[in-house]
Design a protein around this motif. Structure first.
Motif, PDB file in Angstrom:
ATOM      1  N   GLY A 710       0.810  -1.206   0.000  1.00 51.51           N
ATOM      2  CA  GLY A 710       0.000   0.000   0.000  1.00 51.51           C
ATOM      3  C   GLY A 710       0.841   1.253   0.000  1.00 51.51           C
ATOM      4  N   ASN A 711       0.155   2.388   0.003  1.00 56.95           N
ATOM      5  CA  ASN A 711       0.830   3.675   0.082  1.00 56.95           C
ATOM      6  C   ASN A 711      -0.219   4.766   0.246  1.00 56.95           C
ATOM      7  N   VAL A 712       0.258   6.002   0.374  1.00 60.41           N
ATOM      8  CA  VAL A 712      -0.585   7.184   0.508  1.00 60.41           C
ATOM      9  C   VAL A 712      -0.128   8.200  -0.538  1.00 60.41           C
ATOM     10  N   TRP A 713      -1.106   8.892  -1.173  1.00 58.70           N
ATOM     11  CA  TRP A 713      -0.790   9.859  -2.229  1.00 58.70           C
ATOM     12  C   TRP A 713      -1.515  11.184  -1.971  1.00 58.70           C
ATOM     13  N   ARG A 714      -1.002  12.269  -2.629  1.00 55.94           N
ATOM     14  CA  ARG A 714      -1.665  13.568  -2.563  1.00 55.94           C
ATOM     15  C   ARG A 714      -2.939  13.572  -3.399  1.00 55.94           C
ATOM     16  N   GLU A 715      -3.735  14.638  -3.249  1.00 51.10           N
ATOM     17  CA  GLU A 715      -5.062  14.682  -3.868  1.00 51.10           C
ATOM     18  C   GLU A 715      -4.986  14.535  -5.389  1.00 51.10           C
ATOM     19  N   HIS A 716      -4.101  15.236  -6.041  1.00 49.85           N
ATOM     20  CA  HIS A 716      -4.026  15.197  -7.499  1.00 49.85           C
ATOM     21  C   HIS A 716      -2.841  14.375  -7.993  1.00 49.85           C
ATOM     22  N   GLU A 717      -2.218  13.626  -7.095  1.00 45.93           N
ATOM     23  CA  GLU A 717      -1.111  12.763  -7.492  1.00 45.93           C
ATOM     24  C   GLU A 717      -1.651  11.450  -8.044  1.00 45.93           C
ATOM     25  N   LYS A 718      -1.028  10.956  -9.096  1.00 51.78           N
ATOM     26  CA  LYS A 718      -1.466   9.709  -9.707  1.00 51.78           C
ATOM     27  C   LYS A 718      -0.936   8.528  -8.901  1.00 51.78           C
ATOM     28  N   ALA A 719      -1.838   7.627  -8.537  1.00 50.07           N
ATOM     29  CA  ALA A 719      -1.440   6.432  -7.802  1.00 50.07           C
ATOM     30  C   ALA A 719      -0.974   5.375  -8.791  1.00 50.07           C
ATOM     31  N   THR A 720       0.240   4.927  -8.657  1.00 46.80           N
ATOM     32  CA  THR A 720       0.810   3.925  -9.562  1.00 46.80           C
ATOM     33  C   THR A 720       1.297   2.726  -8.769  1.00 46.80           C
ATOM     34  N   THR A 721       1.367   1.595  -9.442  1.00 46.28           N
ATOM     35  CA  THR A 721       1.866   0.381  -8.787  1.00 46.28           C
ATOM     36  C   THR A 721       3.342   0.523  -8.430  1.00 46.28           C
ATOM     37  N   ALA A 722       4.085   1.317  -9.206  1.00 44.02           N
ATOM     38  CA  ALA A 722       5.510   1.490  -8.920  1.00 44.02           C
ATOM     39  C   ALA A 722       5.742   2.224  -7.611  1.00 44.02           C
ATOM     40  N   SER A 723       4.751   3.027  -7.174  1.00 41.06           N
ATOM     41  CA  SER A 723       4.922   3.789  -5.931  1.00 41.06           C
ATOM     42  C   SER A 723       4.475   3.019  -4.697  1.00 41.06           C
ATOM     43  N   LEU A 724       3.949   1.813  -4.878  1.00 44.24           N
ATOM     44  CA  LEU A 724       3.489   1.022  -3.737  1.00 44.24           C
ATOM     45  C   LEU A 724       4.661   0.551  -2.889  1.00 44.24           C
ATOM     46  N   ARG A 725       4.433   0.450  -1.598  1.00 43.60           N
ATOM     47  CA  ARG A 725       5.391  -0.162  -0.686  1.00 43.60           C
ATOM     48  C   ARG A 725       4.862  -1.550  -0.313  1.00 43.60           C
ATOM     49  N   ALA A 726       5.769  -2.451  -0.044  1.00 46.55           N
ATOM     50  CA  ALA A 726       5.360  -3.820   0.292  1.00 46.55           C
ATOM     51  C   ALA A 726       6.299  -4.389   1.342  1.00 46.55           C
ATOM     52  N   SER A 727       5.768  -5.306   2.127  1.00 42.06           N
ATOM     53  CA  SER A 727       6.564  -5.948   3.176  1.00 42.06           C
ATOM     54  C   SER A 727       6.013  -7.340   3.432  1.00 42.06           C
ATOM     55  N   ALA A 728       6.810  -8.170   4.063  1.00 46.28           N
ATOM     56  CA  ALA A 728       6.391  -9.529   4.419  1.00 46.28           C
ATOM     57  C   ALA A 728       7.122  -9.929   5.685  1.00 46.28           C
ATOM     58  N   GLY A 729       6.544 -10.883   6.388  1.00 43.09           N
ATOM     59  CA  GLY A 729       7.186 -11.335   7.610  1.00 43.09           C
ATOM     60  C   GLY A 729       6.346 -12.348   8.350  1.00 43.09           C
ATOM     61  N   LEU A 730       6.695 -12.555   9.589  1.00 35.43           N
ATOM     62  CA  LEU A 730       6.020 -13.505  10.462  1.00 35.43           C
ATOM     63  C   LEU A 730       5.496 -12.777  11.693  1.00 35.43           C
ATOM     64  N   GLY A 731       4.512 -13.386  12.334  1.00 35.29           N
ATOM     65  CA  GLY A 731       3.959 -12.763  13.527  1.00 35.29           C
ATOM     66  C   GLY A 731       3.310 -13.776  14.437  1.00 35.29           C
ATOM     67  N   LEU A 732       2.918 -13.311  15.592  1.00 36.16           N
ATOM     68  CA  LEU A 732       2.242 -14.129  16.587  1.00 36.16           C
ATOM     69  C   LEU A 732       0.972 -13.414  17.006  1.00 36.16           C
ATOM     70  N   SER A 733      -0.135 -14.139  16.980  1.00 37.78           N
ATOM     71  CA  SER A 733      -1.427 -13.594  17.395  1.00 37.78           C
ATOM     72  C   SER A 733      -1.876 -14.327  18.648  1.00 37.78           C
ATOM     73  N   TRP A 734      -2.216 -13.571  19.678  1.00 35.59           N
ATOM     74  CA  TRP A 734      -2.616 -14.160  20.961  1.00 35.59           C
ATOM     75  C   TRP A 734      -3.776 -13.362  21.527  1.00 35.59           C
ATOM     76  N   ILE A 735      -4.872 -14.059  21.833  1.00 34.34           N
ATOM     77  CA  ILE A 735      -6.002 -13.416  22.502  1.00 34.34           C
ATOM     78  C   ILE A 735      -5.700 -13.433  23.994  1.00 34.34           C
ATOM     79  N   SER A 736      -5.083 -12.375  24.458  1.00 29.91           N
ATOM     80  CA  SER A 736      -4.627 -12.293  25.840  1.00 29.91           C
ATOM     81  C   SER A 736      -5.762 -11.828  26.745  1.00 29.91           C
ATOM     82  N   PRO A 737      -5.583 -11.913  28.063  1.00 27.63           N
ATOM     83  CA  PRO A 737      -6.631 -11.439  28.976  1.00 27.63           C
ATOM     84  C   PRO A 737      -6.984  -9.972  28.815  1.00 27.63           C
ATOM     85  N   VAL A 738      -6.070  -9.158  28.251  1.00 24.55           N
ATOM     86  CA  VAL A 738      -6.356  -7.731  28.094  1.00 24.55           C
ATOM     87  C   VAL A 738      -6.705  -7.365  26.663  1.00 24.55           C
TER      88      VAL A 738
END
Length: 768
Positions: A710-738
């Protein structure tokens, strides 16, 4: 202690006749001659109210005393449980009741207790009659000791010992001490399955919740033997074969062997696979309410396919549920396979017996000690004095579950005595804490350590209303929000949400100058339900923007002040729609969530239109995997020939948008180095969840792999696929008491030179 008499203290009598001994099973006593009772005296009472003794006696002054009445008095006094010994002595025409009180338990202590919590154990003992202030009973103590030992056995602590010590103290009291020697839990060393030829042993063992000790056993405790868990695993094994056509599969024997030192356990299972069967046809028998074609469309089995036990069970459930829609609460559907061993074929027969049609007389609630009945009843779609409808009852349970106030919800149907066409529904609930704490933190070179927190009570005072407080202490952005939501502002289910907020913003500035943006405001939003899953939102709000000193002010903000002034007001109306069909709010595995939101500023110095669209969907995959996708699109446009106001910009980066990139850092960077976001935002996320080894079907703790773009653009700026940012990784999901906790660590895949990277991020209280 002086004897107690209805006439006061009496002088000792010269003659003493014993008419009853200390046990009802004692040898026959000397018979007493009948006489008219002139007085009754009680001796031996210390703590017991004498009135309790008098009330238990079957005779009064003026009655004729007989041996039968004396025996009845002894039985009544022993039945109170207050006395260790009771006897009746006759002094002339006076009945003297002599009692010896039981000792009272003064204190209960546990020594060496580690496996169990003290409070639940103390409560369970008290329910069994053993507790501080209760009469001491040796038999009850012995039974409690054996029960504690059985509880240790259920947790694989086979070497556990429990010794009870009773210490007498003053005033006929005792201290009871349970001394536990727990030892080490016995671990499963191996599990063997003999007789498997079609299926591999390793494949079958993957079905089991029990397994030999492994690297994650310290958390899952899956290497601790439990008969209940083993029976559950054997049922999984049986279902695995049944679902593949092995109708005659059988478990011939199960042997559990424990080592002499009681530290290791071996499990040996012997099975007989049998032959597979193929379905040739499905036949309906019995009364299907004249709707055979409708019920046949619910059948999941198909001719030519292997027999599947889960499909048979699910088809039967569908049949009973469909009959429940027509008011037949006690419908019975039985499945019967007709097998042909010679050909390996089977005909599946479903026999239906609808019983009788009934209506619901009453809906009763139990277990909601905090939540008011009306909060639950207004979610019910099955009404009292209406025909029983299984679909409405299921929907009612789902709606109560969506409240989020209860850990367990169970609805039972009970017949009404003497009324065969009536039933009562008993809704049994187990409440859970409804306060929610959301915490977020991050670290960067610019902001250093940032902290955000919110406290929310979803069921304030059991009313179903919510109260919330949100605080953000970031160096660049600080927030204080107070909110409340009344989900039933009207009896028709129209909700009302009120918010009051005060925000200050000091965007990151490479120049190091001091300036800020202050934004006080308030809003009201109404939620109008249009279906069981769809809600339309209408709102009205006011927001003021106050720009501080111009020293170091970002260029975008200088332009804003030149157009609108340093202090501006905006009056905006909001319109939104949401549809939530997910099976769970915290850990969904199937279902879809959609949201569309419009914000239009129609009055004040600032005019704009802001739109946000979100879509989520989850799929349950084989091997207990879950795939979730999320997409979000935001668009902003200025009205009246003026640009979209900078302080209404979208922000990207961080949890909820594109992970690995610093929170709010995507988009346009002002010449001063400030992150100012943009009028357009797009982000797409994908997460593949898989269970933590050894946790079985528990979805409260899961590991996931993610890909964000994804990314963020100005009002009249053209959104292009080349301007997208991307990331990948691992994570842990836990439904904790809080609240739900997410930890993520990743790496950028599409990145530009000025992007700020934050590889590790975590937040409590988030979804995507």
């Amino acid at each position: 202690m002086l004897p107690v008499s209805l006439f006061g203290p009496l002088r000792p009598a010269a003659a003493l006749v014993v008419v009853a001994a200390t046990s009802l099973a004692a040898a026959p006593v000397l018979a007493a001659q009948s006489f008219v009772i002139q007085d009754i005296r009680i001796e031996g009472v210390q703590r017991t109210d004498p009135g309790t003794v008098f009330a238990a006696l079957p005779f009064r002054i003026g009655d004729t005393y007989t041996d039968d009445k004396g025996s009845a008095a002894l039985r009544a006094l022993f039945a109170t449980g207050l006395f260790k010994d009771v006897r009746i002595e006759i002094e002339g025409q006076v009945a003297v009741v002599v009692v010896e009180e039981r000792a009272i338990i003064a204190n209960i202590a546990f020594v060496g207790l580690k496996e169990f919590d003290k409070e639940p154990l103390t409560k369970s003992l008290r329910d069994a009659g053993i507790g501080e202030g209760l009469p001491f009973d040796r038999a009850l103590i012995d039974r409690a000791e054996q029960e504690i030992k059985r509880q240790y056995l259920s947790r694989s602590l086979y070497g556990a010992e429990v010794v009870t010590t009773v210490t007498p103290i003053e005033r006929n009291r005792v201290n009871v001490t349970f001394t536990m020697t727990e030892g080490e839990a016995a671990r499963i060393s191996d599990i063997r399955i003999a007789g498997a030829s079609v299926m591999s042993e390793s494949t079958l063992l993957e079905l089991f919740e029990l397994n030999p000790s492994g690297w994650f056993s310290w958390y899952s405790k899956s290497d601790r033997y439990s008969r209940t868990k083993l029976n559950s695993d054997l049922e999984k094994l049986r279902a695995y074969y049944f679902n593949r056509g092995y109708l005659e599969f059988a478990i011939e024997s199960t042997q559990v062997t424990i080592s002499p030192d009681k530290q290791t356990i071996s499990i040996a299972i012997s099975i007989k696979e049998g032959q597979p069967y193929t379905v040739t046809s499905v036949r309906l028998e019995g009364d299907f309410l004249g709707k055979e074609d409708e019920f046949r469309s619910l059948v999941l089995l198909r001719p030519g396919q292997p027999y599947r036990g889960d499909a048979v069970t699910e088809t039967g459930r569908r049949f009973t549920d469909r009959m429940g829609l027509y008011g037949y609460a006690f419908a019975r559907v039985e499945s019967r396979p007709e097998i042909d061993r010679a050909t390996g074929q089977v005909v599946v027969v479903f026999a239906a017996e609808p019983q009788r049609r009934v209506y619901v007389r009453r809906v009763d609630m139990a277990g909601n000690t905090r939540t008011r009945d009306e909060v639950i009843r207004r979610e019910f779609r099955q009404l009292e004095s209406a025909w029983y409808d299984g679909g409405l009852i299921k929907l009612s349970k789902e709606r109560v579950d969506r409240l989020g106030y209860f850990k367990e919800i169970d609805i039972e149907t009970s017949e009404v005595a003497g009324a065969p066409d009536q039933v009562d529904l008993v809704v049994t609930l187990t409440e859970k804490p409804t306060g929610n704490l959301a915490i977020g933190a991050g670290y960067s070179n610019a902001e250093k350590l940032t902290f955000s927190a919110s406290i929310k009570q979803d069921n304030a005072f059991g009313s179903g209303k919510s109260l919330g407080l949100e605080v953000n202490t970031g160096r660049s952005n600080r927030t204080l929000v107070v909110s409340t939501v009344d989900p039933y502002w009207t009896v028709d289910g129209v909700s009302l949400a009120l918010d009051a907020f005060y925000r200050t913003s000091r965007p990151i500035n490479f120049l190091g100058d001091s300036y800020d943006l202050k934004t006080p405001g308030a809003s009201a939003r109404f939620g109008i339900p249009f279906s069981e899953y769809d809600t339309v939102f209408l709102g009205l709000g006011w927001e003021r923007t106050e720009l501080g000193t111009s020293v170091g002010l970002p260029l975008a903000w200088l332009n804003y002040r030149a157009l609108y002034g340093s202090t501006t007001d905006a009056f905006a109306t909001t319109l939104g729609w949401a549809r939530d069909g997910r099976d769970s709010l915290l850990a969904p595995s199937t279902g879809r969530y959609q949201r569309l939101f419009f914000e239009w500023s129609f009055a004040g110095e600032v005019r704009y239109l802001k739109t946000n669209l979100q879509y989520q969907e989850y799929w349950s995959l084989p091997a207990r995997l879950t795939l979730g996708v999320n997409a979000e699109l935001g668009l902003g446009r200025g009205l009246g020939g003026k640009p979209f106001p900078v302080f209404k910009n979208f922000y990207g980066g961080g949890l909820g948008t594109v992970r690995v990139f610093e929170q709010g850092s995507l988009g346009v960077i002002d010449p001063t180095g400030s992150y100012i976001g943009g009028a357009k935002r797009f982000n797409a996320n994908a997460e593949l969840y898989f269970p933590v080894p050894g946790t079985g079907n528990d979805r409260s703790l899961r590991i996931f792999a993610f890909y964000d773009m994804g990314n963020v653009w100005r009002e009249h700026e053209k959104a292009t696929t080349a301007s997208l940012r991307a990331s990948a990784g691992l994570g842990l999901s836990w439904i904790s008491p809080v609240g739900p906790l997410k930890l993520s660590w990743g790496t950028p895949l599409q990145v530009q030179r000025n992007d700020r990277i934050q590889r590790f991020q975590f937040q409590i209280g988030t979804a995507f």
